[in-house]
Every structure is written in structure tokens, then in C-alpha cells.
Design an enzyme around this catalytic site. Sequence first.
Site, PDB file in Angstrom:
ATOM      1  N   GLY A  23       0.842  -1.071  -0.071  1.00 49.13           N
ATOM      2  CA  GLY A  23       0.123  -0.089  -0.086  1.00 49.13           C
ATOM      3  C   GLY A  23       1.088   0.802   0.000  1.00 49.13           C
ATOM      4  O   GLY A  23       2.083   1.122  -0.451  1.00 49.13           O
ATOM      5  N   SER A  24       0.481   2.650   0.385  1.00 48.35           N
ATOM      6  CA  SER A  24       0.829   3.572   0.251  1.00 48.35           C
ATOM      7  C   SER A  24       1.525   4.004   1.190  1.00 48.35           C
ATOM      8  O   SER A  24       1.357   3.014   2.020  1.00 48.35           O
ATOM      9  CB  SER A  24       0.153   4.907  -0.467  1.00 48.35           C
ATOM     10  OG  SER A  24      -1.429   4.826   0.804  1.00 48.35           O
ATOM     11  N   MET A  25       2.592   4.803   1.185  1.00 49.58           N
ATOM     12  CA  MET A  25       2.712   5.273   3.273  1.00 49.58           C
ATOM     13  C   MET A  25       1.496   6.113   3.601  1.00 49.58           C
ATOM     14  O   MET A  25       0.628   6.706   3.224  1.00 49.58           O
ATOM     15  CB  MET A  25       3.691   6.716   2.888  1.00 49.58           C
ATOM     16  CG  MET A  25       5.078   6.242   2.217  1.00 49.58           C
ATOM     17  SD  MET A  25       6.108   7.789   2.239  1.00 49.58           S
ATOM     18  CE  MET A  25       6.481   8.324   3.638  1.00 49.58           C
ATOM     19  N   GLU A  96       9.536  -2.669   4.688  1.00 48.60           N
ATOM     20  CA  GLU A  96      10.448  -1.947   4.015  1.00 48.60           C
ATOM     21  C   GLU A  96      11.007  -2.727   2.823  1.00 48.60           C
ATOM     22  O   GLU A  96      12.054  -2.631   2.115  1.00 48.60           O
ATOM     23  CB  GLU A  96      11.043  -0.504   4.661  1.00 48.60           C
ATOM     24  CG  GLU A  96      10.377   0.026   5.356  1.00 48.60           C
ATOM     25  CD  GLU A  96       9.356   0.841   4.787  1.00 48.60           C
ATOM     26  OE1 GLU A  96       9.252   1.294   4.057  1.00 48.60           O
ATOM     27  OE2 GLU A  96       8.965   1.804   5.613  1.00 48.60           O
ATOM     28  N   ALA A  97      10.148  -3.903   2.031  1.00 47.71           N
ATOM     29  CA  ALA A  97      10.768  -4.606   1.213  1.00 47.71           C
ATOM     30  C   ALA A  97      11.561  -4.201  -0.262  1.00 47.71           C
ATOM     31  O   ALA A  97      11.822  -3.977  -0.933  1.00 47.71           O
ATOM     32  CB  ALA A  97       9.814  -5.616   1.080  1.00 47.71           C
ATOM     33  N   CYS A 152      -6.906   9.904   1.408  1.00 48.08           N
ATOM     34  CA  CYS A 152      -6.437  10.553   0.736  1.00 48.08           C
ATOM     35  C   CYS A 152      -6.817  12.073   1.712  1.00 48.08           C
ATOM     36  O   CYS A 152      -7.718  11.850   1.971  1.00 48.08           O
ATOM     37  CB  CYS A 152      -6.908  11.370  -0.512  1.00 48.08           C
ATOM     38  SG  CYS A 152      -6.746  12.227  -1.478  1.00 48.08           S
ATOM     39  N   CYS A 187      -7.266  12.995  -7.160  1.00 49.38           N
ATOM     40  CA  CYS A 187      -6.207  14.195  -6.410  1.00 49.38           C
ATOM     41  C   CYS A 187      -4.548  14.144  -6.682  1.00 49.38           C
ATOM     42  O   CYS A 187      -3.864  14.897  -6.617  1.00 49.38           O
ATOM     43  CB  CYS A 187      -6.159  14.400  -4.876  1.00 49.38           C
ATOM     44  SG  CYS A 187      -7.853  14.436  -4.178  1.00 49.38           S
TER      45      CYS A 187
END
Length: 205
Positions: A23-25, A96-97, A152, A187
Site C-alpha cells: 500500500g501507500s505510505m 520496507e521490502a 487521501c 487528487c
Amino acid sequence: MSELNYRGGGEMMRRGRVEVICGSMFSGKTEELIRRMRRAQFARQHVQIFKPSIDVRYSEEEVVSHEGNSIMSTPVDSSQSILLLTGDSDVVGIDEAQFFDAGIVSVCNELAQRGIRVIVAGLDLDFKGVPFGPMPQLLAIADDVTKVHAICVRCGSLAYVSHRIVEGERQVMLGETKEYEPLCRECYAEACRTQRDEPQQQALF
């Protein structure tokens, strides 16, 4: 717990697997990794956690989530170090792969073949919305994939990508809320248009 199976004659063996959390940060990837590792510890399984040595944002030796939860880990410089350092573990966690070299894919496969449950967390996309490092290959070999989402910050929808809000074109740039913001697809597209238009507008003055 690690899955168990029986060989002929009743001998018990472990069944390894690869689980990927992406996923995102700010989506809770590390939080979910820590949760699964804690459950394994509660089940009295032997666990080991590894992270890339370049990630020292919160701690040099701990994996730390944005929520502040942490678990001890071993920092390593390369994926092969994980193979060398993995002992008689039931579960191996890798955070953090996306920062690891391409060899992390074969490392995870090798560990799973040994009967180890491998839990991997990482960014699936970089700040430009491009698949990040070895993550596409890890997703392809995974027995199970969990996609988690941040919110978001501009519209409240599910986030799609980590938008970089500081200058810099390097793919790897460690940061937090001062450097990145989670954005949905719409966005993010608008933010990219704005960034492209700004130099043109400045050139008019």
C-alpha cells in the site's frame, strides 16, 4: 501459526508461505506486519524481523510504525544477509521490502521452501506511481496479498499513491508527513498537473 503437514509415517513438517502487505505510505503496512509478528510471538513461535539498514527514521534497530508501535529487528544491507542470519525461525518478517535488491524475491522463496512463514511489507508504488523495486515480483510469488489503504489528505477517499511534496527526483528518499502525502488517484493527477503548470506560470513573471 505456521501451517503443518504430515509426511508418510506421521512425521510432522512445516508448510512455508509468503505473505505480502502492500500500500501507500501511512496505510498501516508496518502496523499490520508488527501485529502479525506479535501474534506469532504470543503463539510461542520463534520469529525474526529484518529491515534495510538505510531506514533509520525512527530507530536503528527497531521496526516502528507511524502509530508508534515497535518491535526489535535486525538491520541488513542486502537480501542475502537475511538468508545468512535466519536461524531456526518459524516466522520471518521483512519491512520496507521495496528498498531491497532484486534478490529478495529468491530469498523469500527459499525461506518458504524451508517451511518458514515469510511476512513482507512494502510500498507497491513509488512517488511517481511506478511499481517500486522488487515489489511486483514479490506480489507475484505471494501466497497471500493484503492491500491496505491510507486516506487521501485532500478529499478523504482511499489513497492510491504517496505524493512527494518536496523537490527531488531520486526514487529512494526517506521521509514522513513533511515529505509525502497520501493521495487518491484523482487528487494525485491534479497535484501532478499543478506541479507541471507552476514553472510555466513563474516564467511569465
